[in-house]
Design a protein around this motif. Structure first.
Motif, PDB file in Angstrom:
ATOM      1  N   UNK A 136       0.810  -1.222   0.000  1.00  0.00           N
ATOM      2  CA  UNK A 136       0.000   0.000   0.000  1.00  0.00           C
ATOM      3  C   UNK A 136       0.846   1.276   0.000  1.00  0.00           C
ATOM      4  N   UNK A 137       2.157   1.144   0.061  1.00  0.00           N
ATOM      5  CA  UNK A 137       3.024   2.327   0.080  1.00  0.00           C
ATOM      6  C   UNK A 137       3.105   2.970  -1.306  1.00  0.00           C
ATOM      7  N   UNK A 138       3.416   4.276  -1.354  1.00  0.00           N
ATOM      8  CA  UNK A 138       3.465   4.993  -2.639  1.00  0.00           C
ATOM      9  C   UNK A 138       4.526   4.444  -3.582  1.00  0.00           C
ATOM     10  N   UNK A 139       4.244   4.557  -4.880  1.00  0.00           N
ATOM     11  CA  UNK A 139       5.216   4.175  -5.902  1.00  0.00           C
ATOM     12  C   UNK A 139       6.119   5.364  -6.219  1.00  0.00           C
ATOM     13  N   UNK A 140       7.254   5.059  -6.790  1.00  0.00           N
ATOM     14  CA  UNK A 140       8.263   6.085  -7.042  1.00  0.00           C
ATOM     15  C   UNK A 140       7.698   7.168  -7.954  1.00  0.00           C
ATOM     16  N   UNK A 141       7.932   8.409  -7.603  1.00  0.00           N
ATOM     17  CA  UNK A 141       7.371   9.528  -8.365  1.00  0.00           C
ATOM     18  C   UNK A 141       8.407  10.185  -9.270  1.00  0.00           C
ATOM     19  N   UNK A 142       9.688  10.118  -8.900  1.00  0.00           N
ATOM     20  CA  UNK A 142      10.746  10.755  -9.688  1.00  0.00           C
ATOM     21  C   UNK A 142      11.882   9.762  -9.909  1.00  0.00           C
ATOM     22  N   UNK A 143      11.732   8.871 -10.905  1.00  0.00           N
ATOM     23  CA  UNK A 143      12.811   7.917 -11.176  1.00  0.00           C
ATOM     24  C   UNK A 143      14.045   8.628 -11.723  1.00  0.00           C
ATOM     25  N   UNK A 144      15.182   7.956 -11.664  1.00  0.00           N
ATOM     26  CA  UNK A 144      16.404   8.537 -12.208  1.00  0.00           C
ATOM     27  C   UNK A 144      16.211   8.793 -13.699  1.00  0.00           C
ATOM     28  N   UNK A 145      16.888   9.814 -14.230  1.00  0.00           N
ATOM     29  CA  UNK A 145      16.661  10.244 -15.613  1.00  0.00           C
ATOM     30  C   UNK A 145      16.986   9.159 -16.626  1.00  0.00           C
ATOM     31  N   UNK A 146      17.933   8.280 -16.288  1.00  0.00           N
ATOM     32  CA  UNK A 146      18.319   7.225 -17.231  1.00  0.00           C
ATOM     33  C   UNK A 146      17.330   6.065 -17.245  1.00  0.00           C
ATOM     34  N   UNK A 147      16.347   6.074 -16.316  1.00  0.00           N
ATOM     35  CA  UNK A 147      15.429   4.950 -16.221  1.00  0.00           C
ATOM     36  C   UNK A 147      13.967   5.341 -16.218  1.00  0.00           C
ATOM     37  N   UNK A 148      13.627   6.492 -16.782  1.00  0.00           N
ATOM     38  CA  UNK A 148      12.240   6.971 -16.776  1.00  0.00           C
ATOM     39  C   UNK A 148      11.323   6.001 -17.511  1.00  0.00           C
ATOM     40  N   UNK A 149      11.739   5.563 -18.703  1.00  0.00           N
ATOM     41  CA  UNK A 149      10.901   4.658 -19.490  1.00  0.00           C
ATOM     42  C   UNK A 149      10.799   3.285 -18.832  1.00  0.00           C
ATOM     43  N   UNK A 150      11.896   2.831 -18.247  1.00  0.00           N
ATOM     44  CA  UNK A 150      11.901   1.524 -17.597  1.00  0.00           C
ATOM     45  C   UNK A 150      10.974   1.506 -16.388  1.00  0.00           C
ATOM     46  N   UNK A 151      11.022   2.562 -15.590  1.00  0.00           N
ATOM     47  CA  UNK A 151      10.146   2.616 -14.427  1.00  0.00           C
ATOM     48  C   UNK A 151       8.688   2.766 -14.857  1.00  0.00           C
ATOM     49  N   UNK A 152       8.442   3.525 -15.911  1.00  0.00           N
ATOM     50  CA  UNK A 152       7.080   3.679 -16.409  1.00  0.00           C
ATOM     51  C   UNK A 152       6.523   2.343 -16.885  1.00  0.00           C
ATOM     52  N   UNK A 153       7.373   1.520 -17.509  1.00  0.00           N
ATOM     53  CA  UNK A 153       6.926   0.204 -17.987  1.00  0.00           C
ATOM     54  C   UNK A 153       6.620  -0.721 -16.815  1.00  0.00           C
ATOM     55  N   UNK A 154       7.448  -0.688 -15.764  1.00  0.00           N
ATOM     56  CA  UNK A 154       7.188  -1.498 -14.572  1.00  0.00           C
ATOM     57  C   UNK A 154       5.861  -1.089 -13.937  1.00  0.00           C
ATOM     58  N   UNK A 155       5.650   0.216 -13.830  1.00  0.00           N
ATOM     59  CA  UNK A 155       4.418   0.708 -13.220  1.00  0.00           C
ATOM     60  C   UNK A 155       3.207   0.403 -14.101  1.00  0.00           C
ATOM     61  N   UNK A 156       3.421   0.327 -15.403  1.00  0.00           N
ATOM     62  CA  UNK A 156       2.316   0.018 -16.310  1.00  0.00           C
ATOM     63  C   UNK A 156       1.760  -1.374 -16.017  1.00  0.00           C
ATOM     64  N   UNK A 157       2.656  -2.358 -15.903  1.00  0.00           N
ATOM     65  CA  UNK A 157       2.219  -3.707 -15.548  1.00  0.00           C
ATOM     66  C   UNK A 157       1.523  -3.692 -14.191  1.00  0.00           C
ATOM     67  N   UNK A 158       2.160  -3.019 -13.252  1.00  0.00           N
ATOM     68  CA  UNK A 158       1.696  -2.982 -11.871  1.00  0.00           C
ATOM     69  C   UNK A 158       0.271  -2.440 -11.759  1.00  0.00           C
ATOM     70  N   UNK A 159      -0.038  -1.466 -12.564  1.00  0.00           N
ATOM     71  CA  UNK A 159      -1.334  -0.793 -12.449  1.00  0.00           C
ATOM     72  C   UNK A 159      -2.378  -1.332 -13.434  1.00  0.00           C
ATOM     73  N   UNK A 160      -1.935  -1.818 -14.600  1.00  0.00           N
ATOM     74  CA  UNK A 160      -2.868  -2.213 -15.645  1.00  0.00           C
ATOM     75  C   UNK A 160      -3.458  -3.598 -15.420  1.00  0.00           C
TER      76      UNK A 160
END
Length: 308
Positions: A136-160
């Motif tokens: 239930x804890x918050x997900x990362x809001x500001x990923x490192x600049x080199x991994x923005x797309x990678x973190x977005x893809x992880x969160x996509x699975x997580x939420x979709x």
């Protein structure tokens, strides 16, 4: 039950497929490589060669199998010698986590498959606050600049997956170790190429690969929709687990390095994992999935992995 497993020859799939077969399930297993068909058949599965990004191919394969459960383990992780350019390294996997996920969910809807179990990761948690996170804890809001797309893809699975599948489950795995996983890390430790950066305050959660497969089997058979941390019982800072791994591997103690040098040599993502990463609690998975890791701590699992 009829179970459709994608990414079936990967680090986790190679343990999951035999486990599902041993539990009495009828398994259809996919691979992108025709050369791995015999491996899947030998494990007791019905092999299918299909690319997870081929939408019509995925839908056709799922509809032919008529599964009651789909397990999404698709990744494309080969060489990861450097994570300085994380989005470049993970580009193919990011596509499988976004477009590939959409393809599987469309196939599930077409075939009438209610339960979809997908691979996530506990890297998604905000790297602030307490050292150990729950689902239930918050997900990362500001990923490192080199991994923005990678973190977005992880969160996509997580939420979709929990949103679009009637019984959508995401397993937020810890860092894999064990048979077929993370062997390059041992070699780096032996060569003293994995230093403790800026005190090693980042907290990691590990999971041994056969334990991860057992938790995935549990999620196929039971558990309410939602997300689950699949990690061992012992989150620990880098400064604690890395010297222990070096000792187990028969290596000299790891070197120490300041933050600025660690960032220069290894990049932002590695620096964050070494200094600000957060571990995860497995209480929900142990309770709701009725699962217990065979290796409750990396202290037990590392020796079996390195010396096995």
């Amino acid at each position: 039950m009829k179970v459709f497993v994608t990414g079936a020859t990967g680090v986790l799939g190679r343990h999951l497929v035999p486990g599902l077969v041993a539990a009495g399930h009828q398994v259809t297993a996919t691979t992108r490589s025709p050369g791995k068909v015999a491996q899947l058949r030998a494990a007791g599965a019905e092999p299918v060669v299909v690319d997870g990004l081929d939408r019509e191919g995925v839908i056709a394969a799922v509809c032919a199998a008529e599964p009651e459960v789909i397990v999404h383990q698709m990744t494309a992780l080969a060489e990861m010698k450097s994570l300085r350019k994380m989005d470049k390294v993970f580009a193919a996997t990011n596509a499988l986590r976004t477009r590939g996920t959409d393809n599987l969910l469309a196939a599930a809807e077409r075939a009438g498959t209610r339960r979809v179990v997908a691979q996530g990761h506990n890297f998604v948690y905000e790297q602030s606050g307490g050292p150990v996170k729950t689902e239930t804890d918050p997900l990362i809001s500001k990923p490192v600049s080199s991994g923005v797309q990678t973190m977005a893809a992880m969160k996509y699975v997580d939420q979709t997956v929990p949103l679009k599948a009637p019984e959508g489950i995401v397993l937020r795995y810890g860092t894999f170790y064990g048979p077929g996983a993370s062997d390059p890390m041992v070699e780096m430790v032996r060569k003293r190429q994995m230093p403790i950066v800026a005190g090693g305050t980042g907290v990691w959660s590990f999971i041994e690969t056969t334990d991860a497969a057992a938790a995935t089997l549990a999620a196929v058979e039971r558990g309410a929709p939602g997300v689950y941390n699949v990690v061992d019982n012992d989150p620990a800072p880098v400064a604690e687990w890395l010297p222990y791994l070096a000792e187990i591997a028969g290596a000299k103690p790891p070197l120490h390095m300041p933050a600025w040098l660690g960032k220069l040599l290894a990049g932002e993502f590695v620096l964050a994992q070494m200094t600000t990463a957060r571990g995860a609690s497995n209480e929900k998975a142990r309770t709701k999935l009725e699962w217990e890791p065979r290796y409750p701590s990396w202290r037990d699992g590392f020796p079996a992995w390195v010396n096995g």
